[in-house]
Motif scaffolding. Structure first.
Motif, PDB file in Angstrom:
ATOM      1  N   ALA A 203       0.826  -1.211   0.000  1.00 21.08           N
ATOM      2  CA  ALA A 203       0.000   0.000   0.000  1.00 21.08           C
ATOM      3  C   ALA A 203       0.857   1.256   0.000  1.00 21.08           C
ATOM      4  CB  ALA A 203      -0.941  -0.008   1.209  1.00 21.08           C
ATOM      5  N   ALA A 204       1.927   1.250   0.776  1.00 20.27           N
ATOM      6  CA  ALA A 204       2.827   2.410   0.832  1.00 20.27           C
ATOM      7  C   ALA A 204       3.504   2.622  -0.517  1.00 20.27           C
ATOM      8  CB  ALA A 204       3.866   2.216   1.933  1.00 20.27           C
ATOM      9  N   GLU A 205       4.006   1.548  -1.102  1.00 18.93           N
ATOM     10  CA  GLU A 205       4.697   1.673  -2.389  1.00 18.93           C
ATOM     11  C   GLU A 205       3.744   2.165  -3.482  1.00 18.93           C
ATOM     12  OE1 GLU A 205       7.196  -1.025  -5.575  1.00 18.93           O
ATOM     13  OE2 GLU A 205       7.051  -1.711  -3.502  1.00 18.93           O
ATOM     14  N   VAL A 206       2.551   1.616  -3.522  1.00 17.41           N
ATOM     15  CA  VAL A 206       1.562   2.011  -4.527  1.00 17.41           C
ATOM     16  C   VAL A 206       1.196   3.489  -4.375  1.00 17.41           C
ATOM     17  CG1 VAL A 206      -0.856   1.681  -5.232  1.00 17.41           C
ATOM     18  CG2 VAL A 206       0.640  -0.294  -4.898  1.00 17.41           C
ATOM     19  N   SER A 207       1.142   3.971  -3.126  1.00 17.86           N
ATOM     20  CA  SER A 207       0.783   5.378  -2.895  1.00 17.86           C
ATOM     21  C   SER A 207       1.974   6.318  -3.041  1.00 17.86           C
ATOM     22  CB  SER A 207       0.156   5.538  -1.513  1.00 17.86           C
ATOM     23  OG  SER A 207       1.124   5.325  -0.499  1.00 17.86           O
ATOM     24  N   GLY A 208       3.178   5.744  -3.269  1.00 24.08           N
ATOM     25  CA  GLY A 208       4.362   6.574  -3.438  1.00 24.08           C
ATOM     26  C   GLY A 208       4.890   7.148  -2.139  1.00 24.08           C
ATOM     27  N   LYS A 209       4.616   6.478  -1.042  1.00 18.96           N
ATOM     28  CA  LYS A 209       5.036   6.957   0.273  1.00 18.96           C
ATOM     29  C   LYS A 209       5.950   5.930   0.930  1.00 18.96           C
ATOM     30  CE  LYS A 209       0.611   9.275   1.071  1.00 18.96           C
ATOM     31  NZ  LYS A 209      -0.582   9.330   1.938  1.00 18.96           N
ATOM     32  N   SER A 210       6.713   6.406   1.916  1.00 20.34           N
ATOM     33  CA  SER A 210       7.456   5.465   2.754  1.00 20.34           C
ATOM     34  C   SER A 210       6.451   4.748   3.656  1.00 20.34           C
ATOM     35  CB  SER A 210       8.480   6.206   3.618  1.00 20.34           C
ATOM     36  OG  SER A 210       7.814   6.980   4.614  1.00 20.34           O
ATOM     37  N   VAL A 211       6.858   3.620   4.201  1.00 20.57           N
ATOM     38  CA  VAL A 211       5.982   2.899   5.126  1.00 20.57           C
ATOM     39  C   VAL A 211       5.631   3.788   6.313  1.00 20.57           C
ATOM     40  CG1 VAL A 211       5.842   0.942   6.725  1.00 20.57           C
ATOM     41  CG2 VAL A 211       6.741   0.592   4.418  1.00 20.57           C
ATOM     42  N   ASN A 212       6.620   4.492   6.869  1.00 20.34           N
ATOM     43  CA  ASN A 212       6.336   5.377   8.000  1.00 20.34           C
ATOM     44  C   ASN A 212       5.310   6.437   7.645  1.00 20.34           C
ATOM     45  OD1 ASN A 212       7.947   4.165   9.926  1.00 20.34           O
ATOM     46  ND2 ASN A 212       9.713   5.454   9.502  1.00 20.34           N
ATOM     47  N   GLN A 213       5.472   7.087   6.481  1.00 22.77           N
ATOM     48  CA  GLN A 213       4.542   8.138   6.088  1.00 22.77           C
ATOM     49  C   GLN A 213       3.153   7.572   5.829  1.00 22.77           C
ATOM     50  OE1 GLN A 213       5.293  11.570   6.067  1.00 22.77           O
ATOM     51  NE2 GLN A 213       3.061  11.519   6.146  1.00 22.77           N
ATOM     52  N   TRP A 214       3.084   6.406   5.202  1.00 25.58           N
ATOM     53  CA  TRP A 214       1.792   5.784   4.939  1.00 25.58           C
ATOM     54  C   TRP A 214       1.072   5.461   6.245  1.00 25.58           C
ATOM     55  CZ3 TRP A 214      -0.867   1.357   6.008  1.00 25.58           C
ATOM     56  CH2 TRP A 214      -2.023   1.125   5.249  1.00 25.58           C
ATOM     57  N   ILE A 215       1.794   4.864   7.185  1.00 23.66           N
ATOM     58  CA  ILE A 215       1.195   4.540   8.480  1.00 23.66           C
ATOM     59  C   ILE A 215       0.770   5.813   9.199  1.00 23.66           C
ATOM     60  CG2 ILE A 215       1.684   3.620  10.792  1.00 23.66           C
ATOM     61  CD1 ILE A 215       3.413   1.471   9.398  1.00 23.66           C
ATOM     62  N   ASN A 216       1.631   6.825   9.197  1.00 20.98           N
ATOM     63  CA  ASN A 216       1.303   8.094   9.844  1.00 20.98           C
ATOM     64  C   ASN A 216       0.022   8.685   9.253  1.00 20.98           C
ATOM     65  OD1 ASN A 216       2.280  10.312  11.703  1.00 20.98           O
ATOM     66  ND2 ASN A 216       2.063  11.449   9.778  1.00 20.98           N
ATOM     67  N   ASP A 217      -0.054   8.750   7.934  1.00 18.27           N
ATOM     68  CA  ASP A 217      -1.239   9.308   7.275  1.00 18.27           C
ATOM     69  C   ASP A 217      -2.487   8.497   7.581  1.00 18.27           C
ATOM     70  OD1 ASP A 217       0.488  11.199   6.214  1.00 18.27           O
ATOM     71  OD2 ASP A 217       0.445  10.368   4.175  1.00 18.27           O
ATOM     72  N   THR A 218      -2.353   7.178   7.597  1.00 18.74           N
ATOM     73  CA  THR A 218      -3.485   6.297   7.879  1.00 18.74           C
ATOM     74  C   THR A 218      -3.975   6.484   9.315  1.00 18.74           C
ATOM     75  OG1 THR A 218      -2.687   4.709   6.253  1.00 18.74           O
ATOM     76  CG2 THR A 218      -4.264   3.888   7.875  1.00 18.74           C
ATOM     77  N   LEU A 219      -3.047   6.605  10.252  1.00 18.86           N
ATOM     78  CA  LEU A 219      -3.431   6.821  11.650  1.00 18.86           C
ATOM     79  C   LEU A 219      -4.079   8.184  11.852  1.00 18.86           C
ATOM     80  CD1 LEU A 219      -0.389   5.194  13.487  1.00 18.86           C
ATOM     81  CD2 LEU A 219      -2.706   4.286  13.259  1.00 18.86           C
TER      82      LEU A 219
END
Length: 110
Positions: A88-104
């Motif tokens: 999900a992070a790769e598909v959205s063009g984000k790092s895992v940390n940024q993806w998790i942060n945004d999701t939270l």
């Protein structure tokens, strides 16, 4: 129950039927900091004063005030969930940390 925030601190707000007033307590720290008032406007001021007093007290005592969070979190999740997060992070063009942060953030704001 409701919350207020000020300078990175959050307070849990409740009504005390026994005392016939609003009471608050700063959440997420071990120090116990409470405040109260008869209306929301005064409660906001009491909360801000409580935070300011706490920070001043800590400064006078030469100790660091407790903070609700450091910004770091360590957790264990199922490998399948971890793999799905990676995708999900790769598909959205984000790092895992940024993806998790945004999701939270999205989950907390909902």
């Amino acid at each position: 129950m409701s919350t207020m925030t000020y300078q990175g601190y959050a307070a849990k707000i409740e009504y005390s039927d026994e005392d016939k007033c609003l009471v608050g307590r700063i959440a997420g720290i071990q120090d116990v900091i409470g405040f109260h008032a008869d209306n929301v406007t005064d409660l906001r001021l009491a909360f801000e004063d409580a935070v300011e007093d706490y920070l001043s007290y800590c400064s006078e005592q030469g100790r660091e005030p407790q903070r609700p969070a450091s910004g770091k979190i360590s957790l264990r999740i199922q490998p399948e969930v971890h793999a799905a997060i990676n995708v999900a992070a790769e598909v959205s063009g984000k790092s895992v940390n940024q993806w998790i942060n945004d999701t939270l953030i999205q989950a907390v704001d909902d």
